[in-house]
Design an enzyme around this catalytic site. Structure first.
Site, PDB file in Angstrom:
ATOM      1  CE  LYS A  86      25.186  26.314  -8.687  1.00 31.93           C
ATOM      2  NZ  LYS A  86      26.409  26.512  -9.458  1.00 31.93           N
ATOM      3  CD  GLN A 109      23.151  25.238 -15.535  1.00 31.34           C
ATOM      4  OE1 GLN A 109      22.010  25.621 -15.383  1.00 31.34           O
ATOM      5  NE2 GLN A 109      23.436  23.967 -15.642  1.00 31.34           N
ATOM      6  CE  LYS A 135      37.607  24.213  -5.872  1.00 33.39           C
ATOM      7  NZ  LYS A 135      37.494  23.528  -7.164  1.00 33.39           N
ATOM      8  CG  ASP A 172      31.554  24.627 -12.898  1.00 36.17           C
ATOM      9  OD1 ASP A 172      30.761  23.680 -12.763  1.00 36.17           O
ATOM     10  OD2 ASP A 172      31.959  25.036 -13.997  1.00 36.17           O
ATOM     11  N   GLY A 202      26.389  19.593 -12.979  1.00 38.52           N
ATOM     12  CA  GLY A 202      26.969  18.423 -12.341  1.00 38.52           C
ATOM     13  C   GLY A 202      27.428  18.832 -10.954  1.00 38.52           C
ATOM     14  CG  HIS A 203      25.318  19.845  -7.840  1.00 39.75           C
ATOM     15  ND1 HIS A 203      25.926  21.062  -8.015  1.00 39.75           N
ATOM     16  CD2 HIS A 203      23.999  20.087  -7.833  1.00 39.75           C
ATOM     17  CE1 HIS A 203      25.011  22.001  -8.111  1.00 39.75           C
ATOM     18  NE2 HIS A 203      23.825  21.424  -8.009  1.00 39.75           N
ATOM     19  NE  ARG A 228      33.135  22.023 -21.863  1.00 36.49           N
ATOM     20  CZ  ARG A 228      32.229  22.917 -22.240  1.00 36.49           C
ATOM     21  NH1 ARG A 228      32.420  23.625 -23.334  1.00 36.49           N
ATOM     22  NH2 ARG A 228      31.138  23.112 -21.536  1.00 36.49           N
ATOM     23  N   PRO A 229      38.820  21.486 -19.239  1.00 41.31           N
ATOM     24  CG  PRO A 229      40.876  21.874 -20.267  1.00 41.31           C
ATOM     25  CD  PRO A 229      39.560  21.193 -20.455  1.00 41.31           C
ATOM     26  NE  ARG A 230      34.705  23.422 -13.614  1.00 41.57           N
ATOM     27  CZ  ARG A 230      34.534  22.728 -12.498  1.00 41.57           C
ATOM     28  NH1 ARG A 230      35.232  23.029 -11.418  1.00 41.57           N
ATOM     29  NH2 ARG A 230      33.650  21.753 -12.447  1.00 41.57           N
ATOM     30  CE  LYS A 237      31.689  21.639   2.266  1.00 41.99           C
ATOM     31  NZ  LYS A 237      33.066  22.004   2.337  1.00 41.99           N
ATOM     32  CB  THR A 288      28.715  18.083 -17.174  1.00 41.74           C
ATOM     33  OG1 THR A 288      27.995  18.370 -15.988  1.00 41.74           O
ATOM     34  CG2 THR A 288      27.762  17.493 -18.201  1.00 41.74           C
TER      35      THR A 288
HETATM   36  P1  IMP Z   1      24.433  24.607 -22.137  1.00 40.58           P
HETATM   37  O1  IMP Z   1      23.822  24.902 -20.827  1.00 40.58           O
HETATM   38  O2  IMP Z   1      24.884  23.196 -22.298  1.00 40.58           O
HETATM   39  O3  IMP Z   1      23.568  25.097 -23.263  1.00 40.58           O
HETATM   40  O4  IMP Z   1      25.802  25.479 -22.245  1.00 40.58           O
HETATM   41  C1  IMP Z   1      25.776  26.894 -22.329  1.00 40.58           C
HETATM   42  C2  IMP Z   1      26.950  27.481 -21.553  1.00 40.58           C
HETATM   43  O5  IMP Z   1      26.752  27.248 -20.172  1.00 40.58           O
HETATM   44  C3  IMP Z   1      28.302  26.867 -21.886  1.00 40.58           C
HETATM   45  O6  IMP Z   1      29.290  27.872 -21.765  1.00 40.58           O
HETATM   46  C4  IMP Z   1      28.499  25.829 -20.810  1.00 40.58           C
HETATM   47  O7  IMP Z   1      29.861  25.559 -20.559  1.00 40.58           O
HETATM   48  C5  IMP Z   1      27.862  26.547 -19.633  1.00 40.58           C
HETATM   49  N1  IMP Z   1      27.356  25.632 -18.591  1.00 40.58           N
HETATM   50  C6  IMP Z   1      26.211  24.922 -18.614  1.00 40.58           C
HETATM   51  N2  IMP Z   1      26.068  24.228 -17.470  1.00 40.58           N
HETATM   52  C7  IMP Z   1      27.130  24.518 -16.714  1.00 40.58           C
HETATM   53  C8  IMP Z   1      27.523  24.131 -15.392  1.00 40.58           C
HETATM   54  O8  IMP Z   1      26.843  23.381 -14.682  1.00 40.58           O
HETATM   55  N3  IMP Z   1      28.681  24.652 -14.940  1.00 40.58           N
HETATM   56  C9  IMP Z   1      29.424  25.524 -15.676  1.00 40.58           C
HETATM   57  N4  IMP Z   1      29.091  25.922 -16.906  1.00 40.58           N
HETATM   58  C10 IMP Z   1      27.953  25.425 -17.428  1.00 40.58           C
END
Ligand code: IMP
Length: 417
Positions: free
Chosen positions: A16, A216, A323, A13, A40-41, A295-297, A18, A292
């Site tokens: 990337k 990620q 940001k 998050d 998710g972009h 959820r609150p970060r 952008k 995706t």
């Molecule tokens: P998974 O990739 O769904 O197995 O999740 C494993 C960990 O990676 C969890 O803490 C998710 O919140 C985090 N995670 C997976 N994809 C993303 C992303 O695109 N952005 C931020 N966190 C992610």
């Protein structure tokens, strides 16, 4: 410069999408090399919001090829949904590796059980990513290339999936659903499944420019992140080779993307995390809610030891800083420059989750800015460059594609290189 790689230096998050979108205006193809619909972009073109999970954001530029590499795990229903949001012309520019794995309904079912029953859940995106990679590495997976083999979906797949469901102890209904969704995927996208490794090497040989996009972030890397609170792939630059079949030796520049602060979704250590009202205000100001999962970060300050760790691991050539607009108006900006573990002062990340959770961050106040531009942010940028030894090449000043300052080596006589 022929090939570039863009990677995240935090827990995902970082913005990337952008940065890839900005750099994509001068490349021939954008390549994803790991992960799946857990990513998710969000990209704004004008005021229009585009959300993509598998397909590199480069697809939004006319003429650019979007390549889904062999290191990815593909969730059929999500990919079909994304494709439907694009034009038929865009579909003709999407290429999916025949070696990429398919995320199947039994993967989601297994993951839900694992997360529900864990004494300390990981807080995954529940998109079946971990179990899909388990099947890949356990040599029980289904690959995109299998789906387009004559007879595979119609005659072979159901028995294969039933076997997996029985071994894993999940409902056999998953097998039926798996066959249905794979049939749809084959019919809609089968024509785009190819040997992307060959395509990439051919593009290289003919002088085409490639942009590799990590999903990620480095701190979620299966090997180098905050294990076990990580994803199941290699988002770092080190994953490019195995995830795309293209030699990383050919890549000329690695851009590491970091926010001017830090966020994390899901569980696990986060040494620079803040809580309470300050955190709520930062989360709201930055719109820090998952693309995706919604959820609150969790939020915290920029973490220099972590940044140096990730920069070294990824062999970063320059930073893209995103940001910064969220922190505008502060006289000073808190930045973590070290950690205290008991009596010890650490300058790098400890190995264990327990130690990472026990460290007390050392916080310094760095110069703030009243507006997000190169001049106003110069003192902060200089401080960042001095602390890490790495130059800032891109400064994102807002959500939109045109809200960006581009420096060397991407700026050539007013154009993006
Ligand atoms: P998974 O990739 O769904 O197995 O999740 C494993 C960990 O990676 C969890 O803490 C998710 O919140 C985090 N995670 C997976 N994809 C993303 C992303 O695109 N952005 C931020 N966190 C992610």
């Amino acid at each position: 410069m022929q090939h570039i790689c863009v990677v995240g230096l935090n827990w995902g998050d970082e913005g990337k999408g952008k940065i890839v979108d900005v750099l994509a205006s001068d490349v021939d193809a954008v390549v994803r090399y790991q992960g799946g619909a857990n990513a998710g972009h969000t990209v704004y073109i004008g005021d229009v919001r585009h959300v993509l999970h598998h397909i590199p954001t480069g697809i939004l530029h006319g003429g650019i090829q979007a390549i889904l590499g062999n290191g990815m795990v593909i969730e059929p229903a999500k990919l079909i949904e994304e494709v439907e949001s694009l034009s038929e012309e865009a579909l003709s520019r999407i290429w999916i590796s025949d070696r990429a794995h398919v995320v199947l309904p039994h993967h989601g079912a297994v993951e839900r059980i694992l997360e529900e029953q864990a004494s300390r859940p990981i807080g995954t995106t529940l998109r079946g990513i971990g179990p899909a990679y388990q099947d890949k590495f356990g040599r029980s997976g289904v690959r995109m290339g299998d789906l387009v083999q004559p007879g595979f979906v119609d005659d072979v797949l159901e028995a294969r999936l039933l076997e997996r469901c029985r071994v894993l102890g999940v409902s056999e209904q998953c097998a039926t659903e798996g066959v249905q969704i794979c049939t749809q995927l084959r019919d809609r996208l089968g024509s785009q499944v190819i040997d992307t490794c060959h395509l990439l090497n051919e593009m290289h040989a003919t002088g085409k420019k490639l942009l590799f996009e990590g999903a990620q972030g480095c701190m979620l890397d299966i090997d180098f992140g905050t294990y076990p609170f990580v994803t199941s792939s290699s988002p770092s630059f080190l994953g490019v080779g195995t995830g795309s079949g293209f030699s990383p030796r050919k890549i000329d520049h690695v851009v590491g993307v970091t926010k001017a602060y830090c966020t994390r979704v899901g569980e696990g250590p986060f040494p620079s995390e803040i809580t309470g009202e300050a955190a709520d205000a930062l989360r709201e100001a930055g719109g820090e809610f998952g693309t995706t999962t919604g959820r609150p970060r969790r939020v915290g300050w920029l973490d220099i030891p972590m940044l140096c760790y990730c920069a070294a691991l990824n062999d970063i050539d320059s930073f893209a800083l995103t940001k910064a607009d969220v922190l505008t108006g502060r006289d000073t900006v808190p930045v973590v420059t070290g950690y205290r573990l008991g009596e010890e002062l650490l300058e790098s990340l400890p190995f264990s989750v327990a130690d990472m959770e026990a460290v007390e961050p050392v916080v310094e106040q760095w110069p703030g800015w009243n507006q997000v531009d190169e001049r106003a942010m110069q003192p902060f940028i200089e401080r960042l460059e001095a602390a890490t030894g790495i130059p800032v090449s891109i400064l994102s000043t807002g959500k939109r594609r045109d809200e960006v300052c581009i420096f060397s080596p991407f700026q050539v006589e007013g154009e993006v290189a």
